[in-house]
Design a protein around this motif. Structure first.
Motif, PDB file in Angstrom:
ATOM      1  N   ALA A  44       0.666  -1.073   0.068  1.00  0.00           N
ATOM      2  CA  ALA A  44      -0.208   0.270  -0.416  1.00  0.00           C
ATOM      3  C   ALA A  44       0.366   1.312   0.310  1.00  0.00           C
ATOM      4  O   ALA A  44       2.486   1.458   0.234  1.00  0.00           O
ATOM      5  N   GLY A  45       0.408   2.435  -0.853  1.00  0.00           N
ATOM      6  CA  GLY A  45       1.240   3.757   0.214  1.00  0.00           C
ATOM      7  C   GLY A  45       2.356   4.414  -1.185  1.00  0.00           C
ATOM      8  O   GLY A  45       1.830   3.046  -2.408  1.00  0.00           O
ATOM      9  N   GLU A  46       2.933   4.727  -1.173  1.00  0.00           N
ATOM     10  CA  GLU A  46       3.734   5.268  -2.702  1.00  0.00           C
ATOM     11  C   GLU A  46       4.694   3.640  -2.573  1.00  0.00           C
ATOM     12  O   GLU A  46       5.049   2.912  -0.919  1.00  0.00           O
ATOM     13  N   SER A 100      11.703  -8.108  -3.722  1.00  0.00           N
ATOM     14  CA  SER A 100      12.283  -9.179  -4.535  1.00  0.00           C
ATOM     15  C   SER A 100      12.706 -10.350  -3.777  1.00  0.00           C
ATOM     16  O   SER A 100      13.415 -10.826  -2.906  1.00  0.00           O
ATOM     17  N   GLY A 101      11.590 -11.342  -4.181  1.00  0.00           N
ATOM     18  CA  GLY A 101      11.392 -12.725  -3.366  1.00  0.00           C
ATOM     19  C   GLY A 101      10.889 -12.360  -1.599  1.00  0.00           C
ATOM     20  O   GLY A 101       9.151 -11.874  -1.791  1.00  0.00           O
ATOM     21  N   ARG A 102      11.877 -12.963  -0.701  1.00  0.00           N
ATOM     22  CA  ARG A 102      11.824 -12.294   0.540  1.00  0.00           C
ATOM     23  C   ARG A 102      12.421 -10.945   1.474  1.00  0.00           C
ATOM     24  O   ARG A 102      12.307 -11.037   2.519  1.00  0.00           O
ATOM     25  N   THR A 103      13.020 -10.630  -0.245  1.00  0.00           N
ATOM     26  CA  THR A 103      14.652  -9.341   0.258  1.00  0.00           C
ATOM     27  C   THR A 103      13.109  -7.933  -0.402  1.00  0.00           C
ATOM     28  O   THR A 103      13.291  -7.561  -0.683  1.00  0.00           O
ATOM     29  N   LEU A 104      13.595  -7.187   0.995  1.00  0.00           N
ATOM     30  CA  LEU A 104      13.197  -5.997   1.155  1.00  0.00           C
ATOM     31  C   LEU A 104      13.383  -4.689   0.939  1.00  0.00           C
ATOM     32  O   LEU A 104      14.791  -4.894   1.963  1.00  0.00           O
ATOM     33  N   GLN A 105      13.714  -4.194  -0.126  1.00  0.00           N
ATOM     34  CA  GLN A 105      15.026  -2.915   0.042  1.00  0.00           C
ATOM     35  C   GLN A 105      13.625  -1.744  -0.269  1.00  0.00           C
ATOM     36  O   GLN A 105      12.689  -1.025  -0.057  1.00  0.00           O
ATOM     37  N   SER A 106      14.470  -0.488   0.128  1.00  0.00           N
ATOM     38  CA  SER A 106      13.893   1.210   0.560  1.00  0.00           C
ATOM     39  C   SER A 106      14.985   1.980   0.279  1.00  0.00           C
ATOM     40  O   SER A 106      15.857   2.101   0.154  1.00  0.00           O
ATOM     41  N   ALA A 107      14.353   2.962  -0.444  1.00  0.00           N
ATOM     42  CA  ALA A 107      14.463   4.093  -1.127  1.00  0.00           C
ATOM     43  C   ALA A 107      14.618   5.160  -0.347  1.00  0.00           C
ATOM     44  O   ALA A 107      16.369   6.136   0.304  1.00  0.00           O
ATOM     45  N   THR A 108      13.713   5.071   0.615  1.00  0.00           N
ATOM     46  CA  THR A 108      14.470   6.063   2.111  1.00  0.00           C
ATOM     47  C   THR A 108      14.835   5.409   3.183  1.00  0.00           C
ATOM     48  O   THR A 108      14.884   3.952   3.240  1.00  0.00           O
ATOM     49  N   THR A 109      14.778   5.890   4.710  1.00  0.00           N
ATOM     50  CA  THR A 109      14.895   5.448   5.564  1.00  0.00           C
ATOM     51  C   THR A 109      13.924   4.542   6.451  1.00  0.00           C
ATOM     52  O   THR A 109      12.840   5.036   6.515  1.00  0.00           O
ATOM     53  N   ALA A 110      14.187   3.236   6.485  1.00  0.00           N
ATOM     54  CA  ALA A 110      12.599   2.519   7.948  1.00  0.00           C
ATOM     55  C   ALA A 110      13.215   1.886   8.207  1.00  0.00           C
ATOM     56  O   ALA A 110      13.852   0.788   8.360  1.00  0.00           O
ATOM     57  N   THR A 111      11.946   1.302   9.222  1.00  0.00           N
ATOM     58  CA  THR A 111      12.163   0.300  10.079  1.00  0.00           C
ATOM     59  C   THR A 111      10.513  -0.391  10.095  1.00  0.00           C
ATOM     60  O   THR A 111       9.776   0.128   9.368  1.00  0.00           O
ATOM     61  N   VAL A 112      11.305  -1.414  10.011  1.00  0.00           N
ATOM     62  CA  VAL A 112      10.029  -3.049  10.089  1.00  0.00           C
ATOM     63  C   VAL A 112      10.058  -3.940  11.342  1.00  0.00           C
ATOM     64  O   VAL A 112      10.818  -3.824  12.417  1.00  0.00           O
ATOM     65  N   TYR A 113       9.014  -3.967  11.465  1.00  0.00           N
ATOM     66  CA  TYR A 113       7.649  -3.870  12.243  1.00  0.00           C
ATOM     67  C   TYR A 113       7.210  -5.851  12.236  1.00  0.00           C
ATOM     68  O   TYR A 113       6.547  -5.961  11.357  1.00  0.00           O
ATOM     69  N   ASP A 114       7.302  -6.939  12.909  1.00  0.00           N
ATOM     70  CA  ASP A 114       5.906  -7.828  12.956  1.00  0.00           C
ATOM     71  C   ASP A 114       5.121  -6.993  13.573  1.00  0.00           C
ATOM     72  O   ASP A 114       4.417  -6.112  14.101  1.00  0.00           O
ATOM     73  N   MET A 115       3.576  -8.317  13.305  1.00  0.00           N
ATOM     74  CA  MET A 115       2.537  -7.858  13.792  1.00  0.00           C
ATOM     75  C   MET A 115       2.308  -7.535  15.297  1.00  0.00           C
ATOM     76  O   MET A 115       1.294  -7.592  15.334  1.00  0.00           O
ATOM     77  N   VAL A 152       4.912  -4.865   9.210  1.00  0.00           N
ATOM     78  CA  VAL A 152       4.489  -2.996   9.237  1.00  0.00           C
ATOM     79  C   VAL A 152       5.881  -1.986   8.768  1.00  0.00           C
ATOM     80  O   VAL A 152       6.994  -2.431   9.485  1.00  0.00           O
ATOM     81  N   VAL A 153       6.018  -1.121   7.945  1.00  0.00           N
ATOM     82  CA  VAL A 153       7.189  -0.709   7.442  1.00  0.00           C
ATOM     83  C   VAL A 153       6.690   1.011   7.800  1.00  0.00           C
ATOM     84  O   VAL A 153       6.142   1.723   6.913  1.00  0.00           O
ATOM     85  N   LYS A 154       7.531   1.655   8.289  1.00  0.00           N
ATOM     86  CA  LYS A 154       7.423   3.121   8.522  1.00  0.00           C
ATOM     87  C   LYS A 154       8.695   3.642   8.230  1.00  0.00           C
ATOM     88  O   LYS A 154       9.455   3.297   8.572  1.00  0.00           O
ATOM     89  N   THR A 155       7.796   4.450   7.245  1.00  0.00           N
ATOM     90  CA  THR A 155       9.104   5.036   6.283  1.00  0.00           C
ATOM     91  C   THR A 155       8.848   6.543   5.653  1.00  0.00           C
ATOM     92  O   THR A 155       7.393   6.580   5.085  1.00  0.00           O
ATOM     93  N   GLY A 162       7.149   9.180   6.509  1.00  0.00           N
ATOM     94  CA  GLY A 162       6.077   9.368   7.397  1.00  0.00           C
ATOM     95  C   GLY A 162       5.169   8.711   7.003  1.00  0.00           C
ATOM     96  O   GLY A 162       3.855   9.024   7.076  1.00  0.00           O
ATOM     97  N   GLU A 163       4.749   7.737   6.558  1.00  0.00           N
ATOM     98  CA  GLU A 163       4.433   6.929   6.517  1.00  0.00           C
ATOM     99  C   GLU A 163       4.189   5.563   6.968  1.00  0.00           C
ATOM    100  O   GLU A 163       5.125   4.935   7.161  1.00  0.00           O
ATOM    101  N   THR A 164       2.721   5.004   6.955  1.00  0.00           N
ATOM    102  CA  THR A 164       2.772   2.913   7.875  1.00  0.00           C
ATOM    103  C   THR A 164       2.252   3.029   6.720  1.00  0.00           C
ATOM    104  O   THR A 164       1.454   3.208   6.344  1.00  0.00           O
ATOM    105  N   LEU A 165       3.422   1.448   5.942  1.00  0.00           N
ATOM    106  CA  LEU A 165       2.542  -0.024   5.576  1.00  0.00           C
ATOM    107  C   LEU A 165       2.484  -0.748   5.812  1.00  0.00           C
ATOM    108  O   LEU A 165       3.606  -1.101   6.411  1.00  0.00           O
ATOM    109  N   LYS A 166       1.685  -1.700   5.144  1.00  0.00           N
ATOM    110  CA  LYS A 166       1.903  -2.845   5.030  1.00  0.00           C
ATOM    111  C   LYS A 166       2.439  -3.367   4.567  1.00  0.00           C
ATOM    112  O   LYS A 166       1.793  -3.273   2.799  1.00  0.00           O
TER     113      LYS A 166
END
Length: 837
Positions: free
Chosen positions: A777-779, A785-800, A824-827, A829-833
């Motif tokens: 969801a979101g931007e 890619s597969g199970r690898t998560l990448q971000s163009a901005t600083t992000a924090t990843v949380y489990d449920m 849940v990824v916070k990056t 100013g957004e919170t994405l699932k």
């Protein structure tokens, strides 16, 4: 030569063994103990015997085994091969068969897993033609078996016994003789005999006999009967089995202390009266149906007398027990009298107000009461201190004797209408039952019954001293609460409908009782336990916020503190976002059955006050005893009511939201693959969503076994509100299946409304590989890619659960590898699932 001799012996032995276990060459049956051994003990072992009855007389063959060596007998006619039905006794250990003169039979004896068969055989001379008439009866001989042939027309069968000495003849029969009677000779007076059963369910009969007399027993044999008889010589009068023959006048009761037994046969129906001129009697009298009866027909103590209902030509046994000896013997008489007033419900003794005495004898006595020409309270009362718990009285309507209107031990108070008639039944079970009781009628005054209440007014009402119960009628003048107060805290306050038929719950708040009502509603107020003059205070007020659905408090949820007062506590809650709403409260469970079965509890109405109310269940095992999770959408409205029957301090209502978890919505759907899939628990209230990318073709989801029950619906990803198809039960094999022909390559969702945890299903179809599998969801500032998560901005990843599982520094070339699940990824100013598959 020696070898040939040995082989010959072995062959003879083999042939002999075969002959003994074959129906065609059975062994002759010896009398007495019979035994046969085998070489091993595995499986069923069978041996055959043959027997031919005497050519001179009929015989009764008896085959008996012990339960330790249980065997099965199958008896067939040697000539025709037809199978016989035997008479059994002692739980089947005894098998008996009547044989005509010269009859030949084959007996198959079988035992399981034993190398030895053991039983006993004996025969008894019988006469199969006897028993059809009194002049040609079956003869009973002491300690010998007798046999009675079944009569095809069910006409009477006859047996005879000649007593060699006086005593008690005890008979035991396998199969019963219906309506059994005994008489002296063919012309004697028949007397009914009582039949009981022993531990083996055989029929037991006992009757006194006198030496030299011949007795005829008769009844109807619905099947053939086998029995035995034994004469027991006893001292007359000392035991139930050898009673004195009682007569109408001058029966002698010996002077010594002890028990004395008598037998008496009434010549007509009626009431048997035992009377005596002796007033000095220290003992008891007991009548029984037979010697094994556990409950007496009648018993009394303290006087030599009795009165009980009896039938003509039936033997009645009674025991007179003397606790102490007397200077000389005593006498008593027996007589039969007809029914008299008081004996039955239909023939009562008519009595008016005043004092009356019950008869001296035990049993029920019936009285007729007629109410004066004015509505009255009828009171029946006795000051006697009763010793027997069965002594009590019942009041019936004169038209209906099944259920009493009122009952009591020492007192009955009943509201009666003018000129009504009632039956009073006294069950007198004292040693001496001649005790007094009084009947009084008191006119009913206004307020003493619900049909004629006192009209109450707002404010103070005087409650005068008098009756312990008083009724008042109040008409509501507002839509709101009626509040009642009685200064005397011992007085019980109850609310009813205006006609007094249905109870309302009286909500207590200290010494104040509240009831919700509408303008013009009539409320009956019942005050009970009144012991002195007091006051009845009545006040009214309109509803205030929170007391009705229409005046519900608006709340934003969380923990809401409840008003401590008893009653309804209404709250209105608007759901802020999609997810799961928990509705709970920590109030204590309260139930009052006697006031219209009132319950405390937690309830809600979805949408508006016109909707049906939903009850949230109670559980003693959860942190909050009233608790429910509900899947909700943003904007849903809930009107929640917490009901308390008494004030409760420091209680709360909990309205708490959480986000959807994995599988609870299409956006967080679980993956479904071709082949075997294991499902998670799903219900109609909490369904589980799965997704699968499909090409055109047949798509099937089938349960692996009949125990893998499931129910689901199929949706296109473009419209999860429109159902394409649903699963069905396959009646031919007991499985469950969803089947659909896919016409368009797309992502499809399955909504399971029922599946057990670990339900196994088989998925068949054509997988589409060209569909985007990144449900983010979101931007698009992050990628997967597969199970690898990448971000163009600083992000924090949380489990449920809210735990941090990783951080990204903004370098898209780097990433973190995650396990399958929802994160849940916070990056920026957004919170994405993110769903990792």
């Amino acid at each position: 030569m020696k070898k040939i001799f040995t082989l010959t012996l072995m062959l003879c032995f083999a042939l002999c063994t075969w002959a003994q276990t074959s129906a065609t060459s059975a062994l002759p049956l010896p009398m007495g103990d019979v035994s046969y051994s085998f070489s091993d003990a595995s499986g069923y072992k069978t041996v055959y015997y043959t027997y031919t009855a005497s050519s001179s007389y009929d015989e009764l063959l008896t085959l008996t085994y012990t339960t330790a060596n249980r065997v099965t007998f199958t008896i067939t006619d040697k000539i025709t091969g037809s199978r016989y039905t035997t008479i059994t006794g002692n739980s089947g250990c005894i098998n008996m068969l009547a044989l005509e003169k010269g009859k030949s039979i084959v007996i198959e004896v079988k035992r399981y897993n034993d190398n030895k068969i053991q039983f006993t055989a004996e025969t008894t001379k019988i006469d199969l033609a006897a028993g059809q008439s009194c002049n040609y009866p079956v003869e009973i001989i002491d300690n010998k078996k007798f046999y009675v042939t079944k009569n095809a027309n069910y006409s009477p069968c006859y047996l005879s016994y000649t007593a060699t000495k006086s005593g008690t003849l005890s008979m035991l029969t396998y199969n019963s003789i219906s309506g059994l009677t005994v008489q002296e000779g063919c012309n004697g007076n028949p007397v009914k005999l009582s039949v009981s059963q022993n531990a083996d369910y055989s029929n037991s009969i006992s009757t006194p006999v006198v030496a030299g007399k011949t007795y005829i027993f008769s009844g109807t044999c619905y099947g053939s009967v086998v029995g035995t008889a034994e004469l027991m010589e006893m001292e007359i009068g000392k035991t139930c089995d050898a009673p004195y023959d009682a007569v109408a006048k001058g029966n002698v009761l010996p002077a010594g202390a002890g028990e004395y037994w008598y037998a008496y046969t009434p010549s007509q129906d009626g009431y048997l009266c035992l009377t005596s001129s002796q007033t000095n009697f220290n003992g008891s009298v007991k009548f029984v149906r037979n010697c094994t009866a556990a409950i007496p027909l009648y018993e009394a103590s303290g006087y030599l007398g009795a009165r009980l209902s009896v039938e003509a030509n039936r033997v009645y046994l009674f025991c007179i027990k003397k606790e102490s000896s007397t200077a000389s013997s005593q006498t008593f008489d027996l007589s039969i009298e007809g029914e008299k007033p008081g004996d039955t419900f239909a023939n009562p003794i008519e009595i008016a107000a005043g004092t009356h005495n019950t008869p001296i004898y035990k049993g029920k006595v019936y009285y007729k009461l007629t109410v004066p020409a004015q509505n009255s309270f009828v009171t029946i009362e006795s000051n006697q201190k009763f010793k027997n718990e069965k002594t009590r009285m019942e009041l019936f309507s004169i038209e209906y004797s099944a259920i009493p209107l009122a009952e009591g031990v020492n007192k009955i108070l009943h509201e009666a209408k003018a000129n009504d008639e009632y039956i009073l039944a006294w069950n007198c079970q004292e040693e001496t039952n001649k005790f007094p009781f009084t009947v009084t009628y008191k006119p009913i005054e206004q307020g003493e019954v619900k049909e004629n209440p006192i009209i109450a007014k707002l404010g103070e009402n005087e409650v005068t001293e008098g009756q312990t119960t008083r009724f008042y009628l109040h008409t509501m003048s507002v839509n709101g609460l009626m509040m009642v107060n009685v200064p005397d805290t011992d007085v019980k306050v109850e609310f009813f409908t205006g006609n007094g038929e249905n109870a309302h719950y009286a909500m207590p708040d200290g010494n104040l009782y509240k009831k919700e009502g509408n303008y013009g509603e009539k409320v009956l107020i019942k005050l009970s336990n009144l012991t002195k003059a007091t006051k009845l205070n009545i006040h009214e007020r309109g509803y205030i916020d929170g007391e009705t659905c229409g005046l519900a408090h608006d709340t934003e949820g969380g923990q809401v503190k409840l008003d401590a007062a008893s009653g309804n506590h209404w709250y209105r809650y608007v759901v802020p976002h999609d997810g799961v709403l928990t509705i709970a409260t920590d109030i204590e469970k309260q139930t009052y059955i006697e006031q219209a079965i009132a319950h405390s509890g937690l309830y809600y109405r979805p949408g508006n006050c016109a909707e049906d109310q939903v009850t949230i269940p109670y559980s003693s095992t959860t942190a909050h005893p009233y608790y429910k999770d509900i899947m909700v959408k943003k904007g849903d409205i809930f009107l929640v009511n917490v009901v308390t029957l008494e004030p409760q301090q420091d209680k709360s209502l909990y309205l708490q939201m959480r986000d959807y978890r994995e599988g609870e919505c299409p956006e967080l759907a679980l993956p479904l693959e071709l082949g075997s899939n294991v499902l998670v628990d799903a219900t109609a209230e909490f369904p589980k969503w799965y997704y699968i990318n499909l090409e055109p073709g047949l798509f099937k989801v089938t349960s692996v076994s009949g125990t893998d029950y499931f129910a689901c619906e199929l949706y296109h990803s473009d419209n999860t509100d429109y159902q394409l198809t649903e699963s069905q039960a396959m009646l031919d094999n007991g499985l469950y299946e969803l089947r659909y022909n896919i016409s368009e390559e797309a992502r499809y969702y399955l909504r399971f409304t029922f599946s057990w945890d670990e339900t196994c299903v088989l998925v068949e179809g054509s997988i589409a590989t060209g569909i985007d599998t990144l449900p983010v969801a979101g931007e698009k500032s992050i990628s997967l890619s597969g199970r690898t998560l990448q971000s163009a901005t600083t992000a924090t990843v949380y489990d449920m659960s809210g735990k941090v599982v990783g951080r990204l520094g903004g370098n898209a070339a780097q990433g973190i590898t995650l396990d399958r699940g929802v994160y849940v990824v916070k990056t920026a100013g957004e919170t994405l699932k993110v769903l990792v598959k």
